[in-house]
Write an enzyme that holds these catalytic residues in place. Structure first.
Site, mmCIF file in Angstrom:
data_model
loop_
_atom_site.group_PDB
_atom_site.id
_atom_site.type_symbol
_atom_site.label_atom_id
_atom_site.label_comp_id
_atom_site.label_asym_id
_atom_site.label_seq_id
_atom_site.Cartn_x
_atom_site.Cartn_y
_atom_site.Cartn_z
ATOM 1 N N GLU A 76 4.870 6.708 -1.982
ATOM 2 C CA GLU A 76 4.219 7.906 -1.437
ATOM 3 C C GLU A 76 5.074 8.135 -0.227
ATOM 4 O O GLU A 76 5.455 7.455 0.869
ATOM 5 C CB GLU A 76 2.962 7.083 -0.888
HETATM 6 C C1 FAD Z 1 -5.697 1.239 -7.976
HETATM 7 C C2 FAD Z 1 -4.850 0.974 -6.818
HETATM 8 C C3 FAD Z 1 -4.138 2.106 -6.609
HETATM 9 C C4 FAD Z 1 -3.064 2.087 -5.568
HETATM 10 N N1 FAD Z 1 -2.334 3.082 -5.399
HETATM 11 C C5 FAD Z 1 -1.150 3.159 -4.559
HETATM 12 C C6 FAD Z 1 0.008 4.015 -4.495
HETATM 13 O O1 FAD Z 1 -0.067 4.990 -5.411
HETATM 14 N N2 FAD Z 1 0.709 3.833 -3.513
HETATM 15 C C7 FAD Z 1 1.163 2.858 -2.965
HETATM 16 O O2 FAD Z 1 1.831 3.041 -1.881
HETATM 17 N N3 FAD Z 1 -0.161 2.066 -2.643
HETATM 18 C C8 FAD Z 1 -1.147 2.108 -3.606
HETATM 19 N N4 FAD Z 1 -2.091 1.093 -3.555
HETATM 20 C C9 FAD Z 1 -2.157 0.163 -2.491
HETATM 21 C C10 FAD Z 1 -0.900 -0.950 -2.513
HETATM 22 O O3 FAD Z 1 -1.190 -1.454 -3.909
HETATM 23 C C11 FAD Z 1 -1.402 -2.024 -1.520
HETATM 24 O O4 FAD Z 1 -1.347 -1.322 -0.349
HETATM 25 C C12 FAD Z 1 -0.335 -3.336 -1.692
HETATM 26 O O5 FAD Z 1 -0.042 -3.600 -2.936
HETATM 27 C C13 FAD Z 1 -1.069 -4.357 -0.990
HETATM 28 O O6 FAD Z 1 -0.363 -5.484 -0.995
HETATM 29 P P1 FAD Z 1 -0.870 -6.888 -0.047
HETATM 30 O O7 FAD Z 1 0.261 -7.928 -0.233
HETATM 31 O O8 FAD Z 1 -1.160 -6.322 1.492
HETATM 32 O O9 FAD Z 1 -2.355 -7.559 -0.610
HETATM 33 P P2 FAD Z 1 -2.437 -7.896 -2.136
HETATM 34 O O10 FAD Z 1 -1.590 -7.189 -3.479
HETATM 35 O O11 FAD Z 1 -3.839 -7.867 -2.581
HETATM 36 O O12 FAD Z 1 -2.014 -9.572 -2.082
HETATM 37 C C14 FAD Z 1 -2.667 -10.443 -1.732
HETATM 38 C C15 FAD Z 1 -2.637 -11.524 -2.998
HETATM 39 O O13 FAD Z 1 -3.564 -12.566 -2.327
HETATM 40 C C16 FAD Z 1 -4.212 -13.298 -3.416
HETATM 41 N N5 FAD Z 1 -5.464 -14.066 -3.020
HETATM 42 C C17 FAD Z 1 -6.701 -13.165 -2.660
HETATM 43 N N6 FAD Z 1 -7.543 -14.254 -2.259
HETATM 44 C C18 FAD Z 1 -6.898 -15.563 -2.318
HETATM 45 C C19 FAD Z 1 -7.242 -16.815 -1.961
HETATM 46 N N7 FAD Z 1 -8.389 -17.202 -1.591
HETATM 47 N N8 FAD Z 1 -6.380 -17.974 -2.289
HETATM 48 C C20 FAD Z 1 -5.100 -17.573 -2.661
HETATM 49 N N9 FAD Z 1 -4.804 -16.237 -3.067
HETATM 50 C C21 FAD Z 1 -5.498 -15.099 -2.765
HETATM 51 C C22 FAD Z 1 -4.589 -11.831 -4.350
HETATM 52 O O14 FAD Z 1 -4.714 -12.639 -5.804
HETATM 53 C C23 FAD Z 1 -3.057 -11.157 -4.029
HETATM 54 O O15 FAD Z 1 -2.158 -11.635 -4.932
HETATM 55 C C24 FAD Z 1 -3.021 1.121 -4.702
HETATM 56 C C25 FAD Z 1 -3.871 -0.066 -4.714
HETATM 57 C C26 FAD Z 1 -4.780 0.078 -5.972
HETATM 58 C C27 FAD Z 1 -5.648 -1.197 -6.112
#
Ligand code: FAD
Ligand code: NAG
Length: 468
Positions: free
Chosen positions: A84
């Protein structure tokens, strides 16, 4: 000691040394979650010499909300799909990884043809010139909104919702009200933030620094998640124990103990929690002692939104193709009802038979509503896929959205550590919550806060006050 990752890996990691099994012996840092932010935080820590890391991941997958899945013979993205904002005022750090390092197949999304692809409720398309005029008007309102947003006091005291700004500009009590105005509004706001303008903060969402120019849609066989695997591969090696669900984090001045669902306890000097704010709002992970009131409040005040996309495969193409035919909008009298349709371009799918309908803010998509949306002559779908991020206890939604009523000071508390417990994740990103690049940058920033404490004993994290 070499960093290990306690998950069944779906990628080939460097195997320069033998991976050591996660043991009860203390680690330097435990990272909860192997999504983009957890992997990026781990990389930063290991570059700073903190290599005794243990990453605990609840699923059998590295990448979190970046996840591909086979649908009707091709890989589609269950989660993030776009890079994005490229060529904006600031560089999106994800773009070089996608377009240069890994050369993931991608397309620049084409919004130019929007005006000729708005479908009437009773069939047929709206006159292009009419839609163009309405689009122009809504762009004017939005530009006014961006100027207004820039003038609001940094304290957040006079923040307002995007809807309030729209009322100021067009004097319509409910904001855009005709079917065409509603779907254009939905496309600009709900489709991006997964929540309506009524709840979304003007000050903190408009305009987005990297969101000036273009968005690129990733459609590669390897999946968008390949960039997370690539980052992981630079410092991690595989350890085949998998599916480790963290349920309890005990913390004190001397260290942390992380208890998992299978009653194992892992000890470390510090823990970095990278799970979504939706997970933090749930009771999946208990903190002992409880998190302080200011922290709990910041977590509960923020919004975890739900953006629902539905993949539908048809036996034959019934929609127009070619340039300017990427998005199709359905101007229902019910705001946002199956509003956005997108032709799915999938790797290897030469016939492009999929259509993806995105419908934000719908926790339970209605069934059977798709017929009649794009015409009368619609064959039965042969395959349907609805990702369920909301009901998944490891996510509890799709991405965060900044609601009206939360100021910058309160937002910064989401990232602030509590003793030896650190936080990262897209919802803690300084400028880009809700995005892949937000998650990536938040991992780096939160790792830097931890490194300052671990290396320089500078453990007091300062949050700039409301009026600084
Ligand atoms: C449908 C959808 C569409 C999207 N579209 C876009 C887009 O087009 N462009 C864009 O830039 N962003 C988009 N996003 C947002 C983007 O995907 C997220 O902002 C980013 O991937 C988040 O990464 P994170 O590491 O913060 O969290 P997460 O990816 O949620 O990582 C956290 C991890 O913690 C693990 N976890 C949770 N609870 C526990 C526990 N109790 N014990 C151990 N592990 C645990 C989870 O399994 C996960 O693997 C989208 C998201 C979704 C769902
Ligand atoms: C992406 O990479 C291709 C191939 O190297 C290049 O031609 C193109 O200009 C790049 N796109 C952008 C927007 O940087």
């Amino acid at each position: 000691m070499t960093p290990t990752i306690a998950t069944a890996l779906v990628l080939a990691l460097t195997l320069a040394h033998h991976a050591s099994l996660a043991s009860a012996a203390g680690h330097r840092v435990i990272i909860v979650g192997a999504g983009m932010s957890g992997i990026s935080a781990g990389k930063r820590l290991s570059e700073a010499g903190i290599t005794d890391l243990l990453i605990l991941e609840a699923t059998d997958h590295v990448g979190g909300r970046m996840r591909k899945r086979n649908f009707g013979g091709v890989n589609v993205e269950m989660g993030a799909n776009w890079v994005e904002g490229v060529n904006g005022g600031k560089m999106n750090p994800i773009w070089p990884l996608v377009n240069s390092t890994l050369k993931l197949r991608n397309f620049r999304s084409d919004f130019d043809g929007l005006a000729e692809n708005v479908y009437k409720e009773r069939g047929g398309v709206y006159d292009r010139a009419y839609v163009q005029k309405r689009l122009h008007r809504s762009n004017e309102v939005e530009e006014g909104g961006a100027k207004l947003s820039a003038k609001l006091r940094p304290s957040g005291q006079d923040d307002m919702s995007i809807l309030t700004m729209q009322r100021l500009n067009n004097h319509l009590p409910n904001g855009p009200a005709s079917p065409v105005d509603m779907i254009l509004d939905y496309f600009k706001h709900d489709y991006e933030f997964a929540e309506p303008p009524r709840v979304t903060s003007l000050q903190n969402v408009v305009p987005l620094a990297t969101f000036r120019d273009y968005v690129y849609f990733v459609a590669d066989r390897r999946g968008y998640e390949a960039i997370v695997h690539h980052l992981a591969g630079q410092y991690l090696e595989a350890d085949k124990s998998g599916n480790i669900v963290v349920r309890e984090i005990s913390h004190s001045g001397s260290g942390v103990a992380v208890k998992t669902e299978d009653d194992k306890v892992y000890k470390a000097d510090y823990v970095m929690v990278s799970t979504s704010v939706g997970v933090l709002q749930s009771d999946l992970i208990q903190f002992k002692p409880r998190l302080p009131a200011w922290k709990i409040l910041s977590i509960y005040q923020f919004d975890m939104a739900v953006y629902t996309k539905i993949f539908v495969k048809f036996p034959r193409k019934f929609w127009p193709e070619g340039k300017g035919r990427e998005f199709f909008l359905y101007a229902s009298s019910r705001r946002g009802y199956y509003g956005v349709w997108r032709r799915q371009r999938s790797p290897g799918d030469r016939h492009r038979r999929g259509v993806e309908a995105d419908r934000a803010a719908a926790r339970q998509p209605d069934q059977g509503g798709d017929r009649g949306v794009l015409g009368e002559d619609v064959p039965d779908a042969t395959d349907i896929l609805v990702p369920r991020w909301w009901s998944d206890r490891f996510y509890r939604g799709t991405f965060s959205n900044w609601p009206i009523g939360v100021n910058r000071y309160e937002y910064d508390q989401l990232r602030a550590p509590v003793g030896r417990v650190y936080f990262s994740g897209e919802h803690t990103s300084e400028h880009y919550n809700g995005y892949v690049h937000g998650a990536y940058l938040s991992g780096i920033d939160s790792a830097d806060i931890l490194i300052k404490c671990a290396h320089k004993r500078m453990c007091k994290h300062h949050i700039p006050g409301k009026f600084e």
